[in-house]
Design a protein around this motif. Structure first.
Motif, short mmCIF file in Angstrom:
data_model
loop_
_atom_site.label_atom_id
_atom_site.label_comp_id
_atom_site.label_asym_id
_atom_site.label_seq_id
_atom_site.Cartn_x
_atom_site.Cartn_y
_atom_site.Cartn_z
N ASP A 108 3.99 -1.42 -8.10
CA ASP A 108 2.90 -0.77 -7.36
C ASP A 108 3.41 0.42 -6.55
N LEU A 109 2.55 1.41 -6.44
CA LEU A 109 2.80 2.55 -5.56
C LEU A 109 1.51 2.78 -4.78
N ILE A 110 1.56 2.53 -3.49
CA ILE A 110 0.39 2.65 -2.62
C ILE A 110 0.38 4.04 -1.99
N ILE A 111 -0.77 4.69 -2.01
CA ILE A 111 -0.92 5.99 -1.35
C ILE A 111 -2.03 5.86 -0.31
N THR A 112 -1.69 6.14 0.95
CA THR A 112 -2.68 6.14 2.03
C THR A 112 -2.65 7.50 2.70
N SER A 113 -3.73 7.81 3.42
CA SER A 113 -3.82 9.13 4.03
C SER A 113 -4.73 9.09 5.24
N ASP A 114 -4.54 10.05 6.13
CA ASP A 114 -5.42 10.19 7.29
C ASP A 114 -5.47 11.67 7.68
N THR A 115 -6.64 12.10 8.13
CA THR A 115 -6.84 13.51 8.51
C THR A 115 -7.47 13.59 9.89
N THR A 116 -7.03 14.57 10.67
CA THR A 116 -7.70 14.86 11.94
C THR A 116 -7.81 16.37 12.12
#
Length: 194
Positions: A72-80
């Motif tokens: 598995d390769l998990i990709i998460t992200s967040d923007t402000t």
């Protein structure tokens, strides 16, 4: 070797329900599945500033996925959106969205997006900044945008790929895709290294 070939046997999981992030990751030519993670996105506003906020939240999302398997390769992200020494996340209603866009009107702001890539063996988090200058927007323009596009799922209450981006963005320094929610140029390089 191309990234698509390199990752062909990898189970890529995008931990986001954002239609924009799905579109951008698909644009890299990768096959992936999506999941939704419900995490507490509060943070200490005295402790975190600018990209520290998005790095903290992106890494927190990655750690929240506990079913990780060997390929598995998990990709998460967040923007402000950062303006006047303040972070603008998602607006919860029409008036909050108006207040956010009004703060951006006629000014330059920064959009920070952080991405975390995680496998069983390792984890990396990186960020990108794009500076965006908005034209002076009238109240009628702001309310037209809010009422017709309902930007309540977007940092700073706006989507650069929508009507407001067409009429309101005077200048941009950095990646357009970063403002949409995923710095694809940096993600590609990090996936190649990963």
């Amino acid at each position: 070797m191309l990234l698509t070939e390199k990752l062909k046997d990898t189970n890529i999981i995008l931990a986001s329900q954002s239609p924009r992030r799905k579109e951008l990751l698909a644009g890299l030519g990768l096959q992936f599945s999506t999941i939704s993670l419900n995490i507490d996105e509060t943070f200490d506003r005295n402790e975190f500033k600018k990209e520290q906020i998005t790095e903290y939240l992106s890494a927190k999302k990655a750690k929240a996925y506990t079913d990780i398997q060997s390929n598995d390769l998990i990709i998460t992200s967040d923007t402000t959106v950062w303006v006047d020494d303040e972070s603008l996340e998602k607006a919860s209603n029409r008036e909050e969205a108006y207040e956010m866009i009004k703060k951006l009107s006629g000014k330059r702001h920064s959009v920070y997006t952080s991405v975390t890539i995680r496998s069983l063996e390792k984890e990396v988090t990186f960020s990108d900044e794009t500076q965006v200058t908005f034209a002076d927007l009238t109240d009628d323009e702001i309310y037209f945008y809010i009422d017709n596009y309902k930007p309540f799922d977007k940092a700073g209450a706006y989507g650069v790929q929508e009507w407001i981006g067409y009429i309101g963005v005077d200048n941009m320094n950095g990646s357009y895709f970063n403002v949409m929610g995923l710095p694809t140029h940096k993600l590609y390089k990090e996936l190649v290294k990963f």
